[in-house]
Design a protein around this motif. Sequence first.
Motif, mmCIF file in Angstrom:
data_model
loop_
_atom_site.group_PDB
_atom_site.id
_atom_site.type_symbol
_atom_site.label_atom_id
_atom_site.label_comp_id
_atom_site.label_asym_id
_atom_site.label_seq_id
_atom_site.Cartn_x
_atom_site.Cartn_y
_atom_site.Cartn_z
ATOM 1 N N LEU A 195 41.379 53.167 40.415
ATOM 2 C CA LEU A 195 41.265 51.712 40.447
ATOM 3 C C LEU A 195 41.080 51.173 39.029
ATOM 4 O O LEU A 195 41.709 50.208 38.617
ATOM 5 C CB LEU A 195 40.056 51.291 41.290
ATOM 6 N N LEU A 196 40.191 51.837 38.282
ATOM 7 C CA LEU A 196 39.897 51.381 36.927
ATOM 8 C C LEU A 196 41.156 51.379 36.077
ATOM 9 O O LEU A 196 41.422 50.436 35.337
ATOM 10 C CB LEU A 196 38.835 52.298 36.307
ATOM 11 N N LEU A 197 41.953 52.453 36.198
ATOM 12 C CA LEU A 197 43.148 52.577 35.366
ATOM 13 C C LEU A 197 44.350 51.850 35.963
ATOM 14 O O LEU A 197 45.434 51.880 35.419
ATOM 15 C CB LEU A 197 43.482 54.055 35.157
ATOM 16 N N GLY A 198 44.145 51.190 37.099
ATOM 17 C CA GLY A 198 45.204 50.348 37.641
ATOM 18 C C GLY A 198 46.280 51.104 38.394
ATOM 19 O O GLY A 198 47.313 50.545 38.706
ATOM 20 N N GLU A 199 46.053 52.392 38.671
ATOM 21 C CA GLU A 199 47.077 53.122 39.419
ATOM 22 C C GLU A 199 47.056 52.726 40.888
ATOM 23 O O GLU A 199 48.053 52.838 41.590
ATOM 24 C CB GLU A 199 46.882 54.630 39.249
ATOM 25 N N THR A 200 45.908 52.298 41.348
ATOM 26 C CA THR A 200 45.799 51.730 42.684
ATOM 27 C C THR A 200 45.200 50.335 42.521
ATOM 28 O O THR A 200 44.273 50.150 41.740
ATOM 29 C CB THR A 200 44.870 52.591 43.563
ATOM 30 N N VAL A 201 45.754 49.365 43.244
ATOM 31 C CA VAL A 201 45.220 48.008 43.174
ATOM 32 C C VAL A 201 44.004 47.923 44.088
ATOM 33 O O VAL A 201 44.011 48.459 45.194
ATOM 34 C CB VAL A 201 46.303 46.990 43.589
ATOM 35 N N ASP A 202 42.959 47.276 43.616
ATOM 36 C CA ASP A 202 41.697 47.222 44.348
ATOM 37 C C ASP A 202 41.744 46.191 45.469
ATOM 38 O O ASP A 202 41.173 45.108 45.376
ATOM 39 C CB ASP A 202 40.567 46.899 43.367
ATOM 40 N N THR A 203 42.429 46.539 46.557
ATOM 41 C CA THR A 203 42.491 45.612 47.684
ATOM 42 C C THR A 203 41.173 45.601 48.449
ATOM 43 O O THR A 203 40.817 44.596 49.053
ATOM 44 C CB THR A 203 43.622 45.992 48.660
ATOM 45 N N ALA A 246 35.100 40.771 49.412
ATOM 46 C CA ALA A 246 34.656 39.464 48.933
ATOM 47 C C ALA A 246 34.954 38.394 49.980
ATOM 48 O O ALA A 246 34.146 37.499 50.229
ATOM 49 C CB ALA A 246 35.353 39.135 47.613
ATOM 50 N N ALA A 262 38.879 42.781 47.159
ATOM 51 C CA ALA A 262 39.284 41.453 47.615
ATOM 52 C C ALA A 262 38.893 41.258 49.081
ATOM 53 O O ALA A 262 38.352 40.215 49.461
ATOM 54 C CB ALA A 262 40.793 41.278 47.430
ATOM 55 N N GLY A 300 30.276 38.063 41.538
ATOM 56 C CA GLY A 300 31.056 38.862 40.609
ATOM 57 C C GLY A 300 31.550 40.130 41.252
ATOM 58 O O GLY A 300 30.988 40.601 42.242
ATOM 59 N N ARG A 301 32.652 40.681 40.691
ATOM 60 C CA ARG A 301 33.171 41.956 41.151
ATOM 61 C C ARG A 301 33.384 42.871 39.956
ATOM 62 O O ARG A 301 33.748 42.418 38.883
ATOM 63 C CB ARG A 301 34.479 41.751 41.914
ATOM 64 N N TRP A 302 33.100 44.139 40.152
ATOM 65 C CA TRP A 302 33.221 45.126 39.092
ATOM 66 C C TRP A 302 34.118 46.258 39.561
ATOM 67 O O TRP A 302 34.084 46.618 40.734
ATOM 68 C CB TRP A 302 31.849 45.746 38.777
ATOM 69 N N VAL A 303 34.889 46.812 38.655
ATOM 70 C CA VAL A 303 35.617 48.046 38.935
ATOM 71 C C VAL A 303 35.205 49.045 37.869
ATOM 72 O O VAL A 303 35.302 48.750 36.675
ATOM 73 C CB VAL A 303 37.144 47.835 38.885
#
Lengths: 432, 432
Positions: free
Chosen positions: B8-16, B22, B19, B34-37
Amino acid sequence: VVSVGDELLLGETVDTNGAWMARVLSEVGFAVVGRWVVGDEDQAIREAVEGALESTELVLVMGGLGPTPDDRTREAVADLLGVTLVPDPGLLEVLRGRMRGRGFGALPEGARAMARVPREGGILPNVVGAAPGLVMEGPHGRICLLLPGVPREMRTIVREEAVPYLRSRWRGRLRGAVHRTIHTFGIPESILQERVEGRLPPDRSGVSLAYLPDTLGVRLRLTARTEVESKDFPGEGPADGLEDPKEEALGRLRAVEALLEPVLAGHSYEAETGDLAEAVAEVLLQRRLTLGVAESCTGGLVAKRLTDVPGSSGFFMGGIVAYANEIKSRVLGIHSRIMEERGVVSEAVAAAMAEGVARALGTRVGIGVTGIAGPEGGTPEKPVGTVCFAIALPEGTTTRREWFPGDRKDVRERSAQAALGLLLRLLEREGS
Amino acid sequence: VVSVGDELLLGETVDTNGAWMARVLSEVGFAVVGRWVVGDEDQAIREAVEGALESTELVLVMGGLGPTPDDRTREAVADLLGVTLVPDPGLLEVLRGRMRGRGFGALPEGARAMARVPREGGILPNVVGAAPGLVMEGPHGRICLLLPGVPREMRTIVREEAVPYLRSRWRGRLRGAVHRTIHTFGIPESILQERVEGRLPPDRSGVSLAYLPDTLGVRLRLTARTEVESKDFPGEGPADGLEDPKEEALGRLRAVEALLEPVLAGHSYEAETGDLAEAVAEVLLQRRLTLGVAESCTGGLVAKRLTDVPGSSGFFMGGIVAYANEIKSRVLGIHSRIMEERGVVSEAVAAAMAEGVARALGTRVGIGVTGIAGPEGGTPEKPVGTVCFAIALPEGTTTRREWFPGDRKDVRERSAQAALGLLLRLLEREGS
């Protein structure tokens, strides 16, 4: 990486920008340590940026640069860093021109905010939208890069402006990586993985693999990291007889790719944009073949995919979306008897569509697609997701019947991809 | 909301997941701040949770509860909060049973970690996977809720276990919110804002506004928060003659919407999916009109948009993608003289296309689109982005010429949207 927007914070929009940005930064050679999503509020933006600056040298902030009062990023970050914003007369003129070009009158007061830039410079021009990217410098030379949140604008600015800027500013300190993406189609992730892992040595020659599946296929991303910084600019070879670290990494990557070739044959393609339609377009243009498309369940999607490619007028003559059966007879000349006897969703009708459109439009190649995308229309023998397609070439017509899982959108997308994939395989076989 | 995972951090998977979470929390009545990855590292997880606990009463942490060594969340958060973890014998038995059930032998060492739970209890059972959710209590009664990252497991635990727990723990303190999204087209964000703000009273009746632009238009999101807790369970009406707070908020929302109606007329539409094509489809179906589409520069996109809508076979007969000029004459019957005299990109040719396709396919309504999507083909009088379109109705044909900014993809998307928008306006005018 900080993404700003109530719609992101509240989950109404998924933060794809953040993922994309993290991927790009990591490819350029930065170590991404954290991502934040905050709402459209000065204090929340300031706190996130301040927190991020504590442990990093570079913070990217996306979103909140637009013309409305809920766009807070520009002022919040400038305020935090003590940067003075001034209106840029040239930019104001550009914004006025855009507004006139779209037939609207004077620039609204709010839109003028988009021309406010740091007094010390630091603009990353936006050629596809209104608000430019901004560079603001904080304490200890730490950098904040502000970018608009509209994905197309953000991505264009990053590619054209931000990456060259970052490479030059962090010159000599980026640990490079070389990547290679192999696009595959028509093979499930778990099978792909089994085949790939079976081919590679246990250490994978120091190349890391990521499987990135989506509806259209699985991208296989290979990454080889260099031990020291790689050359950022082509043509700058290693000065003192040392091996270029990028070349060494690239060598490892190529070795792995060569190992994988036999297991991926017929399921992979090359395309700069990652789009299978681009690979198809290239072969058609090279072989000077013209193409026509007849679609039923995909409703124009195959034609749309092919005409996405710039220069597609060199091979794409036209398409017929024969949604109603009457149109299949009337425009494509398909006998209603075939439809009655074999069913509208049948390989026979797909073949008649492919041949019919090639005849009607006078093209060398024809594609025909007919199927049941759902949600209605399925039967026990032909459930939703059943799709027949055909490729008519001068040498003869090839048909396939497939079943695709998923909802209406999935089935349509998979159908278009499968039709393009079959065309590519046939053309490659013909050409070899 | 904290999402944990290198991918998730490196953007290989989108953090659905982030969302989704939230959205759920905000619907339950929490204010998400706020949201953190973060990646799979103890220190990064601890820092994010610690930072989040400073300004909130509840932190949700997703991911990193699995059996492999890169699953760090359970131990990192327990360590931060001084919570002691102990093996749960019952849970161990369940895990052993699952492993046997899948045909494997003894429980691997790593999998035993999934049975470690807070000594003081606080388990949210996972009926669809292995690792349960965990509740850990921090200083001042602040709560950390740990959930697995597999979307299906996370969502099931949230629905079945976490939401009831949160509602009961924060009972009496949750503020609800009602939302309404107005979709607009053909009006720039800054102009929309000027018109909207000009209509509303300074306090906006306590309704907050967000402008969400993309290539196809601007969504205007209205939010009204309730002053006190809304009813959590359907059927529990206001017992003592008090007004339901949700009804009151809805009333404010509707009042603002009514105020905005005149300034949005002809530029807004209703659609569950947010798609203008859905709104067009609804009117066509209701009025029992059939439609055919003739496209040049949009290359099938208008047909694709319309057939995205389930049930489109009720009005959409077919489309003709007349990409080559020869096809415009051959299939649509447009005289080559008109194309020569007026130019292929002209309102006259767009009109001939719209009328031609209605005739060729025997439909009541026809759409014609011809333009220059680029990157090649622009001239000084007709630069890239010039698009002509026409709507042929039984009452007569209406044409427009527009210029759209952006690249090939933008121009094509804006063209399709503009054609659908013009059709909707004409149908609404006819219908009124």
